[in-house]
Structures are given as structure tokens and as C-alpha cells.
Scaffold this active site. Structure first.
Site, PDB file in Angstrom:
ATOM      1  N   HIS A  62       0.832  -1.195   0.000  1.00 26.99           N
ATOM      2  CA  HIS A  62       0.000   0.000   0.000  1.00 26.99           C
ATOM      3  C   HIS A  62       0.874   1.256   0.000  1.00 26.99           C
ATOM      4  O   HIS A  62       1.246   1.768   1.060  1.00 26.99           O
ATOM      5  CB  HIS A  62      -0.905   0.001   1.227  1.00 26.99           C
TER       6      HIS A  62
ATOM      7  N   GLU B  88     -17.829  -3.475  24.634  1.00 26.08           N
ATOM      8  CA  GLU B  88     -17.045  -4.703  24.769  1.00 26.08           C
ATOM      9  C   GLU B  88     -15.791  -4.665  23.894  1.00 26.08           C
ATOM     10  O   GLU B  88     -14.713  -5.068  24.321  1.00 26.08           O
ATOM     11  CB  GLU B  88     -17.900  -5.919  24.398  1.00 26.08           C
TER      12      GLU B  88
ATOM     13  N   HIS C   8     -28.354 -14.237  24.746  1.00 29.33           N
ATOM     14  CA  HIS C   8     -27.364 -14.051  25.803  1.00 29.33           C
ATOM     15  C   HIS C   8     -26.703 -15.361  26.229  1.00 29.33           C
ATOM     16  O   HIS C   8     -25.848 -15.359  27.109  1.00 29.33           O
ATOM     17  CB  HIS C   8     -28.010 -13.378  27.023  1.00 29.33           C
TER      18      HIS C   8
ATOM     19  N   HIS D 209      -4.123   3.288  -3.367  1.00 31.72           N
ATOM     20  CA  HIS D 209      -4.230   2.652  -2.054  1.00 31.72           C
ATOM     21  C   HIS D 209      -3.441   1.352  -1.926  1.00 31.72           C
ATOM     22  O   HIS D 209      -2.558   1.250  -1.079  1.00 31.72           O
ATOM     23  CB  HIS D 209      -5.699   2.384  -1.703  1.00 31.72           C
TER      24      HIS D 209
END
Lengths: 673, 673
Positions: A35, A414, A476, A265
Site C-alpha cells: 500500500h 465490549e 445471551h 491505495h
């Protein structure tokens, strides 16, 4: 962009930055992969940062008080490698740069922590760098408060791209940094308006300046190709009491045929374009050659930090011997000698008293004795403090008003928490642990994988580790998360069955130097199964015989965590039926796999039928132990989950999903035929 | 909060909202588990929304043009259940509410899609709801453009809490929504200033209003307990051309002893407190009883939508038969009849021509023939369009200026993309697919798990599926991700070996009704191994004999994806050495496991030694097939990864990690002894 004007205005700076640019361009071309655009765009900012601001000493790359530099836009790795080479990091030779992205080179496609000195963290997955840097800045604040400004007083700099800022983890990171008022965190945003798919406007209209300001940051801006303006902005940022974003307006692939285009890029520019670029840049040196005057100047930049470092060492030498030892110990990540005795004493007490508590509570009991003797721990939770049992009495809250506090309210973040913990561990001086529900491994995975890949001992306290959490239901209830954790190389997944095993698991996690740990802990109460005190850490062997068969050994039950209790109950029934049954507790499959074969055979001899018991999917590494490592070892079955969970009280769920002693007994009898 | 004033000011509204509050409070108390505080805080907003704005008909809960309502703060599930019950959704009986969170009830701890009508999506993991809703709003825009305002013209409403807004995925969601100018997306923020750990200021200082404005949203505010103010704000929001955030200032646990406290969040209030609350609220009815006048009023609200729905049905009836059929087909998620023939024709052409291309390119070849015949597909990529090969020529870009476009530049937002795709699939009328690198399963996991849990056919195009991606190195090289995907219940992981298998995998993904698919695709070129055309979709069987042993069958090589080529090369060498070798291609372990046992035995008969070959960890479900489902079946080995990858050109990596035909041959010979 008119390169001629840039060259004329700051001719010396131009050539110094061109050295960085050309190393990147030539290395990518030689590798035929990489890159170039980002190093070309950010070379001016990086040159000013490294030459005028960054406190570093290539001869002492792990000096505790160095500024930390994080290349969050990790695909621009050649920017970092070029800077490390030019400033004199000894391992970053020109040969390494010539071998960019080749087998065995330290110059990997993305910066890999541990490959080369001066790489503070592994980056590449976007947003991780900025989120990790937040943890580094928190560590600096904590250590400055503990050891004083003479020992810790440095900045954390980040170069981040548009991609980093679009990733969700960046939101968690900047929210945490803003709340924590991390004034010594400075993010240089490579604002080049280009991503892989095209102009940023294809996918985003966010006003990043307003966004950061809304999160409590100072926001500055500069022309990313004007060294004076860059210098001014960084200087101003350093005075802030808030974290600072510097919006650096840059041009990707500066001066090349693909400037301001996504084509700059991720591909080599090609020989023709590079030839033209050399002319545009006024750079006549051959690939991988740096003109002597420029090399000398950069070497001088690298040499400059030695003075600061030596002054720091002198100050360090003035500290009491005890303080010196502690600082060295915590930065080297060595646990205090007392830890072993403390854990043993707790184990003995627990074995004697035999409490029936959830292992998340067991974990708290361990932390209550560990935190007082390990000043390097910083604990926290992603807004589940009372559920994760991660906060002990003496910690105090770490926040802008109390940098000596050792407990972090990470918020409902988290991923940001996991990355920040990585940053603290990488910074050194801190041993971080943080909690959430086991199911939210999903949210933290990006950073959890990096803990393992980097080989750092971050500790994840994952409570509510099965359908045992009950009514909150399948969203959960982890069923595949043990499989996820166990499938991750270089990580330890502990699922302790009681307080004694929990203490042992914590001891291993806290003494680990190169491996992160996941502690999978129950919501529900569990009896103490280890009632006979043993000094030895049995969890370190990964699995061991918890209860031996009486009479002829016909069955082996292998279980983890909350299901070891079920195995013990099943054993009782089986023994009464005259079926000699061994129970193996297996708190860590990884550590068991690491034992020598003779031990593994001793614990799991061929012959008896085997039944695995775990309130999770069999995919979690079970077949190896059930079917036999060499195959043909035993008839085997598994009692566990085969689907997602459901919402109901936990005992009902265990009944409905058939994870009971009765089912284990049935399975053993069926296998014995 | 002065409840008396609220009651006096809007007495009718108060009692209607109190019905919602008390159902929530009493259900949580009966379950002795749950979250009363949020329904108590948001009942006023929800009452106004459902009674004055929401377009819905409980008698036709799947009516295509209903407004979508998403409870992103899913822990407040009783708010939704109460509303569904009161407005007359037939399955949401009072018995179901009495059985809140109990086994077999449709009233799970968090709203579970598919359990009850009126639940538009599963929520609970925070932030998923808002991110999913973005996809629903995108679907509405796309379908309105395609089928006209008479068929599609609805809003998508979201109730989100502080937790949702702190999660990283919310950043990706609001960035995407802001760029896409989703004017019919309205987020009602339950701004109660409380999270589980305490006041929001413990962990966050973000100015959410400024944050949303920075992302291109309209921002409004209202007093969340004043029905007139709420009504005004929602009315204003509906006129916006941008998505709207309404900052609803509320009090968690309104009127209770724990109002404005984290204690109101996740525990029953207790009998004494509830008794007092009844007095405060002026609510004398017994638990689960609704006074007749209030019940009648709510039933009237529920009945109101029938008129709109019938008008819509009348308009639908005026459409051409063909248009009616198409709309029904795409909303029912049925693939067009032509798909099968199209795939077969492509397979035949490929088998004839035998191109050597990467399977990511194969995937593009499939999409080039599929997209023209399936107007319901919307494709996209998280800023890796050219790498994921997800864009075909005819799609056009979906953006505010072209709602007929079918390709989405999702930006660097893997998680947001996955959730938005879920939203499109849930909305109906759209079959979404989206791409990123396989390693970024980590970033998208939160939403990917929900695809599986909800049972919706979202398609994940995961390219660069192994060390075969080469120089980008271990951060970008999946090794454990096949294990992660395969360990997820109710999902299909396809790893096709060539273009023919890729076409078959796509056919399965595009005809799936209740299962999401992951297509793991190579970066590197692969030969066409299926040179003999078969009409039958062999991938549907999960695994099949690609090449039979010649002579006595002594070995079976089982491989997936890019390693099937290696298996074929190894077979050739083994056959030459007189070792009869079968090659089994196993593009989907899940589908193979779903075959009947006789087929599985036919493909993997006991006896011959087995070697698995996959450039990933053995943890990915291999032991079951290698060691034998019943144990004792075969001697077995595995050629694959045992660690993270490295940065180097792909062929070198395959050599260094020992994933070569030579190693397979060695392994077979060693096993044969």
C-alpha cells in the site's frame, strides 16, 4: 497538489520526507504487493512528528517512558518501517525493507507486534490501533499517578485513516477516551477523502470534527503537507487536557499519477510511474539508497532521544531499590512472588470451607486476595460490574478525578474494552482484566484475536457462560463461544468447575507472559468439588482425574465448568450400578493438549467408554478427546447442546436440553451396550 | 418526577400507558426475572407511537406495507409484549404474558423473531436493533422505488437506549443511515441517563445530539412523559428527508422507589414496591387484568389499521397479475423458477470451458447471471468491492439519488453491513448479500449470529478465505474462522473448490428460506475440477466423491475449497504408487451432516485411511469426519494450519506451512504404515 511549491517552500523537509516516501514506494514495487498511497500521503506528518515531537530512542526501544506511536492505518506499514529504518532501529535494516512482505522478514504486510522493535502494536484490522492506543494512554495516566511524572510522562500518538474512523470500534474508543479525558492521546487523522471503493462520500457524510467534539475531544486541523502547520497543530495538541484529533488534510499517493485516487491505495505504482515520481520528487537516488546528508539527518533524529532516555534512567536510579524493583517487575510483566502463596492459601481455605457459589463469585473471591498484592492490575467491565463480579473493594474508580483508581467503567463497549486492555498490556506496567457476558465474545472478537496474535496476557472475564444464565434467553446464552475461543491459536480458555479451579485459572492467567486468557464463568451456584487441598495447580495440566473409578474402570466422564457437578452425580449413580466410573475435570483443553502424551494417556486411557459433558456445542474441540487423539480409542458420546438455547429458568433449561446426570448415565449404559 | 401532575394533565393517556407499565411490572415480578425499568420509562412514548402514528394491523401482522417497529433495547421486551397484547395480536395472549420468560412461552427474555407475530427482529445484544432497522429502512426505499408509493410507503421506528448508542455497531449504523438519507427512519432514544453500572456519566460524556447531527441526521427532542410533546416530535420527524433522532428525556422505573436508579433496570421491583406503585399510578386492577375501558381503547387502536391494510390490498389487487406475483414472490422469499435453469446452464458452460479463476471471481460469474433474473437481490461490500467481486454490471449504485440501484457501498462497516442485511431480509422483498474478507467475520459476528438465530437467509460473501491471500499477513488470514462459522447453529458454511461448486453454493444460498450462508472464497486462482457436467446440485449433499479410487481403495482424501486441487494432485501421486485413493470434496460440513447416515457412510466408508486437507485449523469440525462419527472407523491425519499465518506470497506460505500434495502423500503413506 503542486509539488514544486511544496519542494520550494520547505526544501530540506521535502527531501527528508521524500526519503520516507521513496522507501515505501520502492519496497511495495519490489514486493509487487502493498500500500504505497498512505505513506506517500502521511510522510510529511510523520516526518514532523518523529523529528520534532516524538520521544523515542532506537537504542532502547522498550524504554518505559517513550512516547507510543501507533499506526492504526496498518496497511501503510511501510511508513513505519521506513521511519524505524531511517532513525536507526537496529533490526530494521535495509535488507528487511528490501524483503518487505517476504517470508521470514520482520517487515510483514501489516505491522506485527514482536516482529520488529518499535512496533508498539499489531494493526491492520481497521480501528484496532486507535482503540488500542486509548488503553496505552490510560496506562500512562495510571502509571504517572502511581510512580510520578519523573517516571511516566509521555504521549500516545496515532495515525488513523478514514477506515479506522468508520469502524464501530472507533466509536467505542473515542467515547472512552473522551470520558476519560486522555489529554496525552493525540490522533492524527489522514483525511485524504479516499477509501478502496472510491471517494468517502460514496459511503459516508460524517463530519468527523463535529463527531469527535461531541465525544469530548479537542479538534484541530492542519495542512498535512505543510511542516510548519503540522508542527503547530501537534504543539497545540500537546497542551490539551482533552484527547485531540488533528484533521490532517492530505493527498493519497501524493505527486503520483494516481494521486487522490483509490488506485493509490493498495497496489504498486509500477516502474514507469515510479520513474516519473522520482523526477517529480527531485529524488535521484536508486531504490533503497538514501543520500548521505539525508541519512545523517535522520540518524541524528534517532540519536536525539538518548539524552532524554539517559536522564530518565538517572531519575530511575535515584528511586528506592524497592520502587525500582517494582517498576521493573510490573513492566516486565512478572507476577509478584507472593502470588503463589496467596493462591495456595485461598485454595486451602476454600477446600476446607467448601462454599457453594457461582464461579463468577469465585473469581471475585480470588480478585479480593490478588488485587491487594498486585498493584499492576486494572480491572473493569463493559457495564456489567455487578454481574461480572470484577470489582473488588479496594480498587477505586479510575477516572479523570482519580488516576490512582484501578477499576474502569468501560461502558457498553465490549470491543473498545478489549482493545483498551490490549493497549494497557502492550504499554506495560499494567495487567488488565475486564468482564462481560460470554456471549459478547462476538462483540469483542476483533480485539480478542489480536491479544492472541500479539501474544499478550490480556484477561477476559466472561461470565454467564452457558444456558445456565437462564431467562435472558438465546441471545445471551453462549453455545458456540467456547468453540470460538478454543479455536483461536495461542489463547487459553479456562472453564473452572469451582472456586479452587477458578483460583488456579487466575494464577495461570496472572502469570502468563505471552498468552491471553478467557475465564468462562458460571452465573449459577456450584459446589466446591475440590475438597482435598493440593498445593499443586492441577488446572495447569488442563485436565486431571477428579474422581477415580472404584472397581473396574468402564467409563470416563469428561466435563468442564458447571457440568463437572453433573458428571460427579452421574458417577455416583453409575458406581452404584457397579459401573466403575472416572471423572476427569478439563478446565483447559489447550493446556491439556500441551501436556506430554504419557500424561494425556494416563488421564484418558484407551478402553473405557467416554462421555463428554458441557452445556455447549460438541464443536468446541470435544471430538479429539472423545474419539481419541489417535482414533480407535473408545466408544464415545456427548451430553451437551445441539442448538441455540432458550428463555426459561436455568434448571428447566438443563432438563429440557437433556444436560442431566440421568442422561449421562443413560448414555454410558447405551455405549456399554 | 411528579406523577400526580402527569396523571392530572393527561388522565386518559396516563391510564392507557399505565396498562403497559403494569403488565411489564407484573410480568417481571411473576417471572422473578426481567427488566421493568425501561418499559416503565418508555411507556408514554410507546403509547403515543402505537396509538397515533404506527401503521399496523394485528390481524395481518406480515402485511408488507406495515410500519416496522424495532425495540433495539431488547431487554425491555415486556414493553413490546404488552403493546402486542393490548392491540390484539392473537398469539400474544394474557397467558403468554403471565408466562413471561418461561419454557415454551413466546414471551422470551428478549424479543425473539419468529416466536410471536409483531416481533420484527430479535434484539437483546445492544445496538443490533438500530443497525438492523437501517436495513429495513433501506429495503423500504428500494421497494418504494421499484413498486411505487402505493405498494411501499412506511416508516421504520426504533426505540434505542443509551447502551445501544454506546455500542460500536451504532456508529456504523448511523453513519450508513446518514449517508443514505433514510428519511423514514425514526429513532426514539430512551434518554434516561442510567446504565447498569450507574449514571451514564460514569462511562460516557458523548453529546448524542451533536453526534447524530454530525452523521447527517435530523435531531429533535421531547419530554418523554408528555404525550403532546411526544406526538409533536414524531409528527415532525415524519416530515424529514433525513433520518431522525428524537431525544426522549425519560425516567427509568418511573414512579417507583427505584426511579432514576440502575436498580430499576434488571430486577423485579418486589411485591411491596409494586403495591405502592399501584397507588402512585392510580391503578387498582389486579395483576394481568386490564380495566374494560382501557382494554377497549387499546383494542380500538389495534383495529384501526385494518382500514389502511384493506386499502393497500385493494391497490395491490389493481396491479397486473405478473406484478402481484412478483411482489408476493419476493416478499415470501421464493427464488424465481428460472434460477435453477440459469445455474445449470452456467455449470454446463463452466464444465465445458474449464476456466482457472479464483472462487471470488467464480462468485462474480454466478452473480452476473443471477442478478438479472432476481430483481430482489441487493449486493454490497464493506469497501472491498473490487476484492470481493460482489458488483455486477447491471446493478447500479443504491444511494439517495438512485433508489433503484441495487449495489450498496456499505463503507468500512462490516458489522453495520451484516446487521443492515439482516434488516433487509427481515423486511422482506429483498435478498441481500454482502462481502468482506473472511477474517472480518470477527467484526461482523454480532449480526452474523443473529442471522442464524433468527433463521433468515442473509448471504455473506467472505473472500480471501485462507493464507492464500498472501502478503497481507496474519491479521488478514483467517485460520479459525471456518471453525467459528461451522460452530454456529443453523448456518451454512460453503467453501467451494471451483466455479461449478460456487454456482451450486449460490443456488443453495439463494433458495434458502431459513438459513444464512457464508461463502468462503479464495483470492487465488483455482482450476475447474468439475469438468463433467451434472445437472444435480452435488454441493447440496455437503460432500461427495469427486474422484474415485482406482484399484483397491486404501485412502480417502477429504478437502474443501482451494485445497481440493491439492487433494487431486496428491491422489495422482498416490495412484501412481499403487495406492487407490478417493477424493471427497466437502463444500459444506453442515449439509453433509444433514444427509442420512447411509449416504455419509457411502462417501466415507470405514476402512481406508483418511486425510483431511484445509488451509485452516483442524478445529473447524474436522475430527468428526476424520476420526469417524462412531469412533473406531479409520486411521486419520490432517494437513492444514496449526497456528496463525504469516506475511509472504501465497505459494511460499503453502510450502512453509506444509499444505502441499507432497505432505498429503507423506501423511497417507505414514498412516498406511
Amino acid at each position: 497538489m503542486d509539488i514544486a511549491t511544496l519542494r520550494e517552500k520547505h526544501p530540506d523537509h521535502w527531501m527528508r520526507a521524500a526519503a520516507v516516501r521513496m522507501l515505501a514506494v520502492d519496497a511495495v514495487q519490489a514486493a509487487n504487493s502493498g500500500h504505497p498511497g498512505m505513506p506517500m500521503g502521511m510522510a510529511d506528518v510523520a516526518t514532523v512528528l518523529f523529528s520534532k515531537h516524538l520521544k523515542f530512542d532506537p537504542k532502547a526501544p522498550n524504554w518505559y517512558d517513550r512516547d507510543r506511536f501507533v499506526l492504526s492505518a496498518g496497511h501503510g506499514s511501510m511508513l513505519l518501517y521506513a521511519l524505524l529504518h531511517l532513525t536507526g532501529y537496529e533490526d530494521m535494516t535495509i535488507e528487511q525493507i528490501r524483503n518487505f512482505r517476504q517470508w521470514g522478514a520482520i517487515t510483514a504486510g501489516h505491522p506485527e507486534y514482536g516482529h520488529a522493535t518499535g512496533i508498539e502494536t499489531t494493526t491492520g484490522p481497521l480501528g484496532q490501533g486507535i482503540a488500542t492506543a486509548v488503553g496505552m494512554a490510560m496506562a500512562e495516566e495510571a502509571l504517572r499517578a502511581r510512580y510520578g511524572r519523573k517516571m511516566q510522562d509521555h504521549y500516545t500518538y496515532v495515525i488513523a485513516g478514514d477506515g479506522c474512523l468508520m469502524e464501530g470500534v472507533s466509536h467505542e474508543a473515542i467515547g472512552l477516551a473522551g470520558m476519560q479525558r486522555l489529554g496525552k492521546l493525540i490522533v492524527l487523522w489522514d483525511n485524504n477523502n479516499i477509501s478502496i471503493d472510491g471517494e468517502i462520500s460514496l459511503s459516508d457524510v460524517t463530519d468527523q470534527r463535529k463527531r469527535f467534539a461531541a465525544a469530548g475531544w479537542q479538534v484541530l486541523a492542519c495542512d498535512g503537507h505543510d511542516p510548519e502547520d503540522i508542527d503547530r497543530a501537534i504543539g497545540e495538541a500537546k497542551l490539551s487536557k482533552k484527547p485531540t484529533l488533528i484533521d490532517c488534510k492530505t493527498h493519497i499517493g501524493l505527486g503520483s499519477a494516481v494521486q487522490d485516487s483509490p488506485k493509490a491505495h493498495g497496489s504498486p505504482l509500477g516502474a514507469d510511474n515510479i520513474e516519473k515520481l522520482r523526477q517529480t520528487y527531485g529524488w535521484s537516488a536508486a531504490p533503497f539508497e538514501i543520500p548521505a546528508d539525508i541519512a545523517t539527518w535522520w540518524a541524528g533524529i534517532g540519536a536525539r532521544g538518548a539524552e532524554d532516555r539517559k536522564a530518565w534512567e538517572a531519575r530511575f536510579g535515584e528511586l528506592s531499590e524497592q520502587r525500582q524493583k517494582e517498576i521493573t517487575r510490573v513492566f516486565e510483566g512478572t507476577a509478584p512472588r507472593r502470588l503463589s502463596a496467596t493462591i495456595k492459601a485461598l485454595k486451602k481455605q476454600i477446600s476446607d470451607e467448601g462454599p457453594k457459589v457461582a464461579t463468577r463469585k469465585s473469581s471475585e473471591m480470588v480478585l479480593e486476595v490478588v488485587n491487594p498484592i498486585m498493584p499492576e492490575t486494572i480491572g473493569g467491565s463493559a457495564d456489567l460490574t455487578g454481574s461480572n463480579n470484577t470489582k473488588t473493594g479496594d480498587l477505586g474508580i479510575f477516572d479523570p478525578s482519580n488516576r490512582k483508581g484501578r477499576y474502569v467503567h468501560f461502558g457498553i463497549r465490549e470491543h473498545g474494552m478489549a482493545a483498551a486492555m490490549n493497549g494497557m498490556a502492550l504499554h506495560g506496567g499494567i495487567r488488565p482484566y475486564g468482564g462481560t457476558f460470554m456471549a459478547f465474545v462476538d462483540y469483542a472478537r476483533g480485539a480478542m484475536r489480536l491479544s492472541a496474535l500479539m501474544g499478550i496476557p490480556t484477561v477476559y472475564v466472561m461470565t454467564h457462560d452457558s444456558i445456565g444464565l437462564g431467562e435472558d434467553g438465546p441471545t445471551h446464552q453462549p453455545v458456540e463461544h467456547l468453540a470460538i475461543c478454543r479455536a483461536t491459536p495461542n489463547s487459553w480458555t479456562f472453564r473452572p468447575c469451582d472456586t479452587v479451579e477458578t483460583a488456579e485459572a487466575w494464577e495461570l492467567a496472572l502469570t502468563s507472559e505471552k498468552t491471553p486468557s478467557v475465564l468462562a464463568l458460571s452465573r449459577q451456584n456450584l459446589p466446591t468439588l475440590r475438597r482435598e487441598h493440593r498445593n499443586k495447580n492441577l488446572t495447569a495440566q488442563g485436565a486431571y482425574v477428579l474422581a477415580e473409578a472404584e472397581g473396574k474402570r468402564q467409563a470416563i466422564l469428561i466435563a468442564t465448568g458447571s457440568e463437572v457437578e453433573i458428571a460427579m452425580a452421574a458417577r455416583e449413580v453409575l458406581q452404584e450400578a457397579g459401573i466403575g466410573t472416572r471423572v476427569v475435570s478439563m478446565p483447559s483443553m489447550e493446556l491439556f493438549a500441551a501436556q506430554d502424551e504419557s500424561y494425556r494417556r494416563k488421564v484418558l486411557p484407551a478402553g473405557p467408554v467416554r462421555v463428554g459433558i458441557e452445556a455447549a456445542l460438541r464443536d468446541g474441540g470435544w471430538d479429539r478427546w472423545l474419539l481419541g487423539e489417535r482414533g480407535r480409542e473408545a466408544k464415545a458420546g456427548f451430553v451437551g447442546m445441539e442448538s441455540f438455547g432458550a428463555s426459561a429458568p436455568a434448571p428447566r433449561l438443563y432438563e429440557e436440553f437433556g444436560i442431566t446426570a440421568e442422561k449421562v448415565v443413560e448414555k454410558v449404559k447405551a455405549l456399554l451396550g
